[in-house]
Design a protein around this motif. Structure first.
Motif, PDB file in Angstrom:
ATOM      1  N   VAL A 154      -9.638   6.089   5.167  1.00  0.00           N
ATOM      2  CA  VAL A 154      -9.422   4.655   4.992  1.00  0.00           C
ATOM      3  C   VAL A 154      -7.919   4.374   5.002  1.00  0.00           C
ATOM      4  O   VAL A 154      -7.436   3.493   5.708  1.00  0.00           O
ATOM      5  CB  VAL A 154     -10.058   4.148   3.685  1.00  0.00           C
ATOM      6  CG1 VAL A 154      -9.732   2.668   3.473  1.00  0.00           C
ATOM      7  CG2 VAL A 154     -11.552   4.377   3.699  1.00  0.00           C
ATOM      8  N   PHE A 155      -7.170   5.169   4.225  1.00  0.00           N
ATOM      9  CA  PHE A 155      -5.722   4.992   4.211  1.00  0.00           C
ATOM     10  C   PHE A 155      -5.125   5.225   5.589  1.00  0.00           C
ATOM     11  O   PHE A 155      -4.283   4.481   6.068  1.00  0.00           O
ATOM     12  CB  PHE A 155      -5.080   5.942   3.200  1.00  0.00           C
ATOM     13  CG  PHE A 155      -5.226   5.491   1.768  1.00  0.00           C
ATOM     14  CD1 PHE A 155      -5.232   4.120   1.460  1.00  0.00           C
ATOM     15  CD2 PHE A 155      -5.337   6.409   0.725  1.00  0.00           C
ATOM     16  CE1 PHE A 155      -5.356   3.717   0.145  1.00  0.00           C
ATOM     17  CE2 PHE A 155      -5.464   5.989  -0.585  1.00  0.00           C
ATOM     18  CZ  PHE A 155      -5.481   4.646  -0.885  1.00  0.00           C
ATOM     19  N   SER A 156      -5.583   6.300   6.244  1.00  0.00           N
ATOM     20  CA  SER A 156      -5.039   6.618   7.559  1.00  0.00           C
ATOM     21  C   SER A 156      -5.219   5.446   8.516  1.00  0.00           C
ATOM     22  O   SER A 156      -4.306   5.052   9.240  1.00  0.00           O
ATOM     23  CB  SER A 156      -5.720   7.852   8.135  1.00  0.00           C
ATOM     24  OG  SER A 156      -5.420   8.952   7.319  1.00  0.00           O
ATOM     25  N   CYS A 157      -6.434   4.872   8.527  1.00  0.00           N
ATOM     26  CA  CYS A 157      -6.695   3.750   9.426  1.00  0.00           C
ATOM     27  C   CYS A 157      -5.804   2.571   9.071  1.00  0.00           C
ATOM     28  O   CYS A 157      -5.229   1.918   9.947  1.00  0.00           O
ATOM     29  CB  CYS A 157      -8.159   3.344   9.345  1.00  0.00           C
ATOM     30  SG  CYS A 157      -9.221   4.550  10.120  1.00  0.00           S
ATOM     31  N   LEU A 202       0.831  -1.193   0.000  1.00  0.00           N
ATOM     32  CA  LEU A 202       0.000   0.000   0.000  1.00  0.00           C
ATOM     33  C   LEU A 202       0.871   1.251   0.000  1.00  0.00           C
ATOM     34  O   LEU A 202       0.651   2.191  -0.758  1.00  0.00           O
ATOM     35  CB  LEU A 202      -0.908  -0.025   1.239  1.00  0.00           C
ATOM     36  CG  LEU A 202      -1.810   1.192   1.435  1.00  0.00           C
ATOM     37  CD1 LEU A 202      -2.892   1.211   0.348  1.00  0.00           C
ATOM     38  CD2 LEU A 202      -2.450   1.192   2.810  1.00  0.00           C
ATOM     39  N   HIS A 203       1.900   1.197   0.832  1.00  0.00           N
ATOM     40  CA  HIS A 203       2.800   2.327   0.987  1.00  0.00           C
ATOM     41  C   HIS A 203       3.542   2.620  -0.317  1.00  0.00           C
ATOM     42  O   HIS A 203       3.663   3.768  -0.739  1.00  0.00           O
ATOM     43  CB  HIS A 203       3.790   2.003   2.108  1.00  0.00           C
ATOM     44  CG  HIS A 203       4.715   3.134   2.450  1.00  0.00           C
ATOM     45  ND1 HIS A 203       4.261   4.365   2.858  1.00  0.00           N
ATOM     46  CD2 HIS A 203       6.073   3.213   2.469  1.00  0.00           C
ATOM     47  CE1 HIS A 203       5.284   5.164   3.096  1.00  0.00           C
ATOM     48  NE2 HIS A 203       6.410   4.486   2.868  1.00  0.00           N
ATOM     49  N   LEU A 204       3.986   1.564  -0.966  1.00  0.00           N
ATOM     50  CA  LEU A 204       4.671   1.745  -2.247  1.00  0.00           C
ATOM     51  C   LEU A 204       3.732   2.347  -3.274  1.00  0.00           C
ATOM     52  O   LEU A 204       4.101   3.217  -4.052  1.00  0.00           O
ATOM     53  CB  LEU A 204       5.220   0.396  -2.740  1.00  0.00           C
ATOM     54  CG  LEU A 204       6.369  -0.203  -1.924  1.00  0.00           C
ATOM     55  CD1 LEU A 204       6.754  -1.570  -2.484  1.00  0.00           C
ATOM     56  CD2 LEU A 204       7.577   0.726  -1.914  1.00  0.00           C
ATOM     57  N   PHE A 205       2.494   1.866  -3.244  1.00  0.00           N
ATOM     58  CA  PHE A 205       1.506   2.370  -4.189  1.00  0.00           C
ATOM     59  C   PHE A 205       1.238   3.855  -3.943  1.00  0.00           C
ATOM     60  O   PHE A 205       1.185   4.662  -4.853  1.00  0.00           O
ATOM     61  CB  PHE A 205       0.216   1.552  -4.077  1.00  0.00           C
ATOM     62  CG  PHE A 205      -0.937   2.153  -4.797  1.00  0.00           C
ATOM     63  CD1 PHE A 205      -0.991   2.150  -6.195  1.00  0.00           C
ATOM     64  CD2 PHE A 205      -1.970   2.751  -4.088  1.00  0.00           C
ATOM     65  CE1 PHE A 205      -2.053   2.729  -6.851  1.00  0.00           C
ATOM     66  CE2 PHE A 205      -3.038   3.331  -4.760  1.00  0.00           C
ATOM     67  CZ  PHE A 205      -3.082   3.317  -6.139  1.00  0.00           C
ATOM     68  N   ASN A 206       1.091   4.231  -2.662  1.00  0.00           N
ATOM     69  CA  ASN A 206       0.778   5.608  -2.302  1.00  0.00           C
ATOM     70  C   ASN A 206       1.928   6.565  -2.578  1.00  0.00           C
ATOM     71  O   ASN A 206       1.714   7.699  -2.979  1.00  0.00           O
ATOM     72  CB  ASN A 206       0.430   5.714  -0.812  1.00  0.00           C
ATOM     73  CG  ASN A 206      -0.938   5.131  -0.473  1.00  0.00           C
ATOM     74  OD1 ASN A 206      -1.149   4.655   0.617  1.00  0.00           O
ATOM     75  ND2 ASN A 206      -1.850   5.150  -1.428  1.00  0.00           N
ATOM     76  N   PHE A 207       3.138   6.129  -2.344  1.00  0.00           N
ATOM     77  CA  PHE A 207       4.247   7.075  -2.403  1.00  0.00           C
ATOM     78  C   PHE A 207       5.299   6.746  -3.455  1.00  0.00           C
ATOM     79  O   PHE A 207       5.502   7.504  -4.388  1.00  0.00           O
ATOM     80  CB  PHE A 207       4.918   7.179  -1.014  1.00  0.00           C
ATOM     81  CG  PHE A 207       4.020   7.794   0.005  1.00  0.00           C
ATOM     82  CD1 PHE A 207       3.926   9.183   0.111  1.00  0.00           C
ATOM     83  CD2 PHE A 207       3.245   7.019   0.837  1.00  0.00           C
ATOM     84  CE1 PHE A 207       3.091   9.766   1.053  1.00  0.00           C
ATOM     85  CE2 PHE A 207       2.408   7.598   1.768  1.00  0.00           C
ATOM     86  CZ  PHE A 207       2.330   8.963   1.888  1.00  0.00           C
ATOM     87  N   TRP A 234       2.000  14.676  -1.313  1.00  0.00           N
ATOM     88  CA  TRP A 234       1.593  13.262  -1.404  1.00  0.00           C
ATOM     89  C   TRP A 234       1.145  12.750  -0.033  1.00  0.00           C
ATOM     90  O   TRP A 234       0.181  12.006   0.071  1.00  0.00           O
ATOM     91  CB  TRP A 234       2.724  12.387  -1.950  1.00  0.00           C
ATOM     92  CG  TRP A 234       2.908  12.541  -3.437  1.00  0.00           C
ATOM     93  CD1 TRP A 234       3.999  13.015  -4.078  1.00  0.00           C
ATOM     94  CD2 TRP A 234       1.963  12.193  -4.462  1.00  0.00           C
ATOM     95  NE1 TRP A 234       3.821  13.015  -5.436  1.00  0.00           N
ATOM     96  CE2 TRP A 234       2.550  12.501  -5.702  1.00  0.00           C
ATOM     97  CE3 TRP A 234       0.664  11.684  -4.462  1.00  0.00           C
ATOM     98  CZ2 TRP A 234       1.914  12.302  -6.920  1.00  0.00           C
ATOM     99  CZ3 TRP A 234       0.026  11.473  -5.681  1.00  0.00           C
ATOM    100  CH2 TRP A 234       0.649  11.781  -6.886  1.00  0.00           C
ATOM    101  N   ILE A 235       1.833  13.189   1.007  1.00  0.00           N
ATOM    102  CA  ILE A 235       1.412  12.791   2.356  1.00  0.00           C
ATOM    103  C   ILE A 235       0.020  13.334   2.639  1.00  0.00           C
ATOM    104  O   ILE A 235      -0.878  12.642   3.081  1.00  0.00           O
ATOM    105  CB  ILE A 235       2.390  13.324   3.434  1.00  0.00           C
ATOM    106  CG1 ILE A 235       3.797  12.773   3.213  1.00  0.00           C
ATOM    107  CG2 ILE A 235       1.920  12.942   4.832  1.00  0.00           C
ATOM    108  CD1 ILE A 235       4.825  13.296   4.222  1.00  0.00           C
TER     109      ILE A 235
END
Lengths: 659, 252, 237
Positions: free
Chosen positions: C157-160, C118-123, C148-149
């Motif tokens: 949803v992402f935060s949780c 998920l992290h790779l996808f987001n950032f 991006w942050i």
């Protein structure tokens, strides 16, 4: 018919006998050792050390044990320590003094030459064990520490916490493991020796049962060594392990090996008392507790009655109403008299009705005085693990403050009672540790040789390792040097076949009795008879009754035993049945020997032979001999042969612990 | 005074390593709570034999907590649950509640195949010791015992390591079936003593290699082993073994 | 080679890769704090870690560590399952001193892996990867880490998911850190307690840093990164 017993004691003064022997004995050269096989049965201190040493010398060793690993042998349970005449404490110890103390402790019924040799090699044992990495207790300076033990005026006992037996056995086990790795020892675990095979009058192999598959297997060798321990479990309840048995020794006895001094049975004074009829074994509380604990029973019989009824507790009885009977009777040694004396004194009090628990068979071991003087922490440091163990078993913690009377604090006392612990008697051996069957050797507790009528604390470990590391590996060569032994005999010989057939027939017989009673129920009953009639206080009449009752019970065993299962596969009950069969033989033999020995000495106490103060009364004029018993058949009484004792170095005296 | 308990014993029956095995149950009535757990099993066996059945098979011998023979997994804990470490034979019935069902299982690990019921084959431990758990010393040859000075704290620490009884509770408790606590206790004992140093590297390598060969698992430091060890061996031993082993391999 | 064919060797691989990853996230955690203070300073760091050769090399190295750590986790687990045998206990009781995390490292590891994806996808996908392939038309530039942050944590949803992820990493580290030292043999009676304490404090601090960033960008997106503070006296890119 007078049979001459040759104990093969070497020439010369007692201090030179062992050197003389070694100087003149025959040896086997290194190449030839590779061609010779030796069977060693048992992996306790004696068995494991012998197997390891023989393997290291080059012999091919076959080593058997009934447990799943050699490390489980019951030597592991020895707590206190091992004696050696190192004189590291500079308190005047010497080989002679250790020799003298051991002979005196044994009530002058041991062979001088054997005991001297034992004392002589005791120092080598400590060197050997330290080199193996046995973590003996040490001083801050890095040197070895010692503690005192009963029956000696010097500190010569080396120890590893309260687990000395464990550490020494693990040392021997590791030496054995090294030889297994080197291919010199082949290990057979979960195997039980069922018979010794004799070819041309010499022991040439054994029949062993694979306890897992149930199969009988034949093993051939040039000599057989049994190191199978004592027969304490004849009494059912003892400090022995559940698996300890005398089958191998008794089977050798049936094949012609003499059994010597079977009546010398050691009863240890500080065990946790029997608590019910379901109990399976007795737990020892180390003898060291007697250093700080005081043993007592009530002075008043009504207090004892109240304790037995459970309406009173020990800590409710004030100081003035307590009878510290050991201190009263033996002012010089007090609570530290030898084991046999302390045990008999406890029995005497309980017989008079002063027992302190519901069975009336217990006395108090009280630490109140020491705790008040030194504090609980000091006690915990010395005996913490024993206090914990006692609590785990009885739910009573000996350090708990329970009462205060007139400003004196009383802590919860332990309850103790004597229990069967060690058997000084055993298979007769000569100076070379060879039995009366050529080629059959017996070492460790299994033989009778070194402790006389009573063993001192910390001497059993010494003897086991002396036999295994330093004596047998020499003496066996004197036998194995005989060229005629060298061709390996085949296990197809009729002697092997017959022995196997006989064992098999016995297994079938026991399985086919198909009666109603379990092995344990009969064993318990045998134990009761032994304890009642052949126990701490024996009488001629009681012994005769005992023998009679044993014969009756044996009939019950032969006709009403029930062994479930079959010969195939693991059958624990069948193995126990075999053991019980041999406990019967041994029990009767103990009684016969006790009956024939009309004196009291060491572990053998005949009530008819005591002084006015109730002390043991020896009869050196008539009983200064080793009583050797020869098997005469299942239905016949055994026959006594006497090996006279000859003392040249020590003057025989009466033991005195009063002043 | 002893109280009496009624309990149900649910015990594992298995006829050899290939058999699937199953549980059987037996009700025990009026067992005094000062009876040891193994004595309760003795009573059960007497009752089974009286009913013409085969007894329940389990290993036991000295019954004073030192031989390491007893090996029962009782109510989910090797040797049963006590406050300070104890072996099965030192477990007493007062630890149980009236009416309780007590589940008795064998050590379950690929390294310890079942022989029968709850009796398992622990000969793998012997093989590991044979691989190097000793000092090579010839009988009769050593120097005087006091010629080797050993600081008291080292001797005491070695003694603690040497207290291991080889019961296998560590393997039984470990979710990885790892024998590291057993192996490390022996390696540590000899690594701490000067007598063991000459062969220390060889020993660590040989014993670990044998342990791996026999199919014991990899240690993941869960500490379950030290939690159930009846002799209170600690994972400090495992750290020492790791150190000895890595050092030995680096030096190769 | 003993590293691969001995149990302690395999554990050593886990230990060393684990320690390296701990050092990486320690750096990452510290770096994130910058975003709370200054947008520009944070973006400067992002620019430094863009598609430069050293950043790519480091990323590859990092990826290798992760992959090795994961592969060996599976190898060890498979071997351990086999050593355990097929027969399961009917009743088991977890001893008190056994940490829950220690017995569930693989499960925690899998959760961490999912979080990582998920992290790779987001950032990473939007930043370094985008820069490498020269992707166009993205909402923010590849070096605009700050936004991006903001973008990511504006989505609850992402935060949780990130918070769950951080908790899993925390559990993983509380066991993993002392365990790594134990495997290296750098532990003992006393140092075990110390490493355990150090491990817990360390992992708690790092995870707290990450958590603050998540919460701050989630609840106070306009208040963060407003200090006028430059990390470098010149602009990168």
């Amino acid at each position: 018919m007078a049979i001459n017993i040759d104990s093969k004691i070497p020439e010369g003064p007692v201090a030179e006998k062992w050197s003389n022997y070694k100087a003149h004995q025959r040896l086997v050269n290194p190449k030839n050792k590779l061609k010779l096989d030796v069977i060693v049965v048992g992996t306790g201190l004696a068995g494991a050390s012998a197997a390891a040493s023989l393997g290291e010398m080059g012999f091919n060793v076959l080593n058997f044990c009934i447990q799943d690993s050699p490390r489980r042998a019951h030597s592991i349970a020895a707590q206190g320590g091992i004696n050696a005449a190192k004189n590291y404490q500079n308190d005047g110890d010497s080989v002679y003094r250790l020799f003298y103390d051991t002979v005196k402790g044994g009530d002058y019924r041991a062979r001088e030459a054997n005991v001297y040799r034992l004392a002589e090699v005791s120092n080598n044992i400590i060197d050997q064990c330290v080199a193996q990495g046995v973590p003996f207790a040490r001083e801050y300076g890095g040197t070895l520490a010692n503690r005192s033990f009963g029956g000696a005026q010097v500190s010569r006992t080396f120890y590893a916490k309260g687990q000395t037996g464990q550490q020494l056995l693990l040392g021997a086990y590791s030496a054995l493991s090294a030889q297994v790795q080197a291919g010199k020892v082949k290990l057979y675990t979960r195997y039980e020796m069922e018979d010794v095979v004799i070819v041309d009058g010499k022991a040439r192999g054994i029949i062993a049962k694979n306890l897992v598959t149930g199969k009988l297997e034949r093993f051939t060798a040039n000599a057989v060594v049994i190191a199978t321990g004592g027969y304490g479990n004849t009494y059912f309840l003892s400090t022995n392990a559940m698996g300890c048995n005398c089958t191998a020794a008794v089977q050798c006895y049936r094949k012609g090996a003499y059994m010597a001094n079977p009546s010398y049975v050691q009863i240890h004074p500080t065990c946790i008392p029997v608590h019910g009829d379901k109990q399976s074994k007795l737990t020892l509380m180390s003898e060291s507790l007697r250093n700080d604990g005081r043993i007592w029973v009530p002075k008043k019989i009504e207090d004892a009655k109240a304790l037995q009824a459970g309406t009173k507790e020990g800590w409710e009885i004030p100081e003035e109403d307590r009878d510290y009977y050991l201190e009263r009777r033996y002012p010089a040694f007090g609570n530290l008299v030898p084991r046999d004396v302390a045990s008999r004194a406890a029995k005497e009090r309980c017989d008079k009705g002063f027992g302190v628990n519901n069975t009336g068979l217990a006395v108090f071991l009280d630490f109140s005085e020491s705790i008040n003087r030194l504090g609980l922490d000091a006690m915990k440091q010395r005996y913490g693990n024993l206090f914990d163990m006692y609590e785990e078993i009885t739910d009573v913690y000996p350090g708990d403050l329970a009462n205060e009377i007139n400003g004196v604090k009383y802590y919860k006392p332990m309850m103790i009672y004597p229990a069967i612990h060690y058997t000084m008697g055993g298979v007769w051996v000569d100076y070379e540790l060879q039995t009366s069957i050529p080629g059959l050797f017996a070492i460790g507790e299994c033989n009778f040789s070194d402790h006389g009528a009573n063993r001192l604390g910390a001497s059993a470990l010494m003897q086991g390792l002396a036999d295994g590391y330093f004596v047998l590996p020499y003496t066996i060569q004197n036998y194995l040097a005989d060229q005629s032994l060298w061709p390996r005999v085949s296990t197809d010989l009729p002697e092997f076949a017959e022995a196997e057939k006989a064992v098999d027939a016995e297994l079938t017989r026991l399985l086919n009795i198909k009666g109603k009673r379990s092995v344990d129920s009969i064993h318990k009953e045998l134990g009761h008879i032994m304890w009642e009639y052949v126990g701490m206080g024996r009488t001629a009449e009681g012994l005769k009754t005992g023998i009679q009752k044993m014969k009756e019970l044996q009939k019950e065993f032969d006709t009403n035993l029930f062994v479930p299962g079959s010969k195939e596969g693991l059958n624990v009950e069948l193995d126990k049945a075999i053991h019980l069969r041999d406990f019967f033989t041994m029990g009767e033999l103990v009684a016969h020997d006790a009956l024939s020995r009309n004196e009291s000495c060491g572990g053998h106490f005949r009530e008819e032979y005591q002084t006015e103060e109730g002390e043991a009364k020896r009869d050196d004029a008539n009983y200064f001999y080793v009583g050797c018993w020869e098997y005469k058949g299942a239905d016949k009484d055994p026959e006594l042969i006497k090996e006279p004792l000859e003392y040249e170095a020590i003057k025989v005296q009466t033991r005195n612990y009063k002043n | 005074m002893a109280k009496n308990l009624n309990v149900t014993i649910k015990f594992w029956k298995q006829n050899g390593p290939k058999d699937k095995g199953h549980f059987e149950t037996h009700d025990l009535k009026n067992i005094p709570d000062d009876t040891s757990f193994l004595e309760a099993l003795d009573i059960m066996n007497e009752e089974l034999i009286a009913a013409g059945k085969e007894p329940f098979v389990f290993d036991h011998d000295c019954r004073e907590g030192i031989c390491g023979m007893c090996s029962l997994y009782i109510n989910g804990t090797p040797h049963g649950k006590t406050e300070r470490g104890a072996t099965t034979c030192q477990l007493y019935m007062r630890r149980f509640k009236n009416g309780e069902t007590i589940t008795v299982e064998p050590w379950r690990s690929a390294g310890f195949p079942v022989i029968k019921d709850c009796m398992v084959d622990r000969s793998a431990f012997d093989k590991i010791i044979q691989a190097g758990g000793y000092t090579t010393v010839r009988t009769g040859a050593p120097q005087d015992a006091n010629a080797i000075l050993i600081p008291k704290q080292d001797a005491d620490e070695a003694m603690d390591c040497a207290s291991c009884i080889g019961c296998g509770a560590c393997v039984a408790a470990c979710k990885n079936g790892s024998a590291m606590l057993f192996v490390s206790s022996k390696v540590s004992q000899l690594a701490l003593l000067p007598q063991g140093r000459p062969e220390a590297a060889k020993r660590a390598k040989a014993m670990v290699a044998k342990m791996d060969e026999l199919g014991f698992g990899n240690c993941t430091n869960t500490r379950a082993c030290e939690a159930v060890c009846p002799k209170c061996e600690t994972i400090a031993n495992i750290a020492r073994l790791n150190r000895e082993f890595i050092k030995a391999k680096m030096a190769d | 080679m003993w590293l691969f064919n001995s149990s302690i060797g395999r554990k050593l691989i886990m230990s060393v890769t684990g320690i390296a990853l701990v050092l990486f996230i320690t750096f990452h955690g510290c770096m994130n704090v910058v975003a709370l203070i200054s947008k520009d300073a944070y973006n400067t760091i992002c620019a430094l870690l863009g598609s430069n050769w050293y950043a790519i090399a480091a990323t590859l190295g990092l990826a290798a560590l992760v992959v090795i750590h994961i592969i060996y986790a599976f190898i060890l687990t498979i071997q351990n399952r086999k050593a355990r045998g097929n027969n399961k206990y009917a009743v088991t009781e977890k001893p008190d001193k056994v940490e829950w995390a220690s017995q569930n490292m693989l499960v925690l590891g899998i959760i961490i892996c999912l979080g990582l994806l998920l992290h790779l996808f987001n950032f990473w996908y939007n930043m370094m990867f985008a820069e490498i392939i020269g992707a166009e038309g993205l909402k923010y530039g590849p070096a605009d880490g700050f936004n991006w942050i903001k973008e990511t944590f504006s989505n609850p949803v992402f935060s949780c998911l990130y918070i769950i992820w951080l908790v899993a990493i925390w559990f993983h580290l509380t066991h993993g850190m002392w365990s790594a030292m134990q495997t290296l043999g750098l532990s003992g009676h006393i140092w075990f307690q110390r490493w355990k304490c150090i491990g817990q404090v360390w992992s708690t601090i790092i995870m707290a840093l990450f958590l603050i960033v998540v919460l701050a960008f989630w609840f106070f997106p306009d208040a963060v990164g407003q200090c006028d503070f430059k990390l470098l006296p010149f602009a990168v890119n």
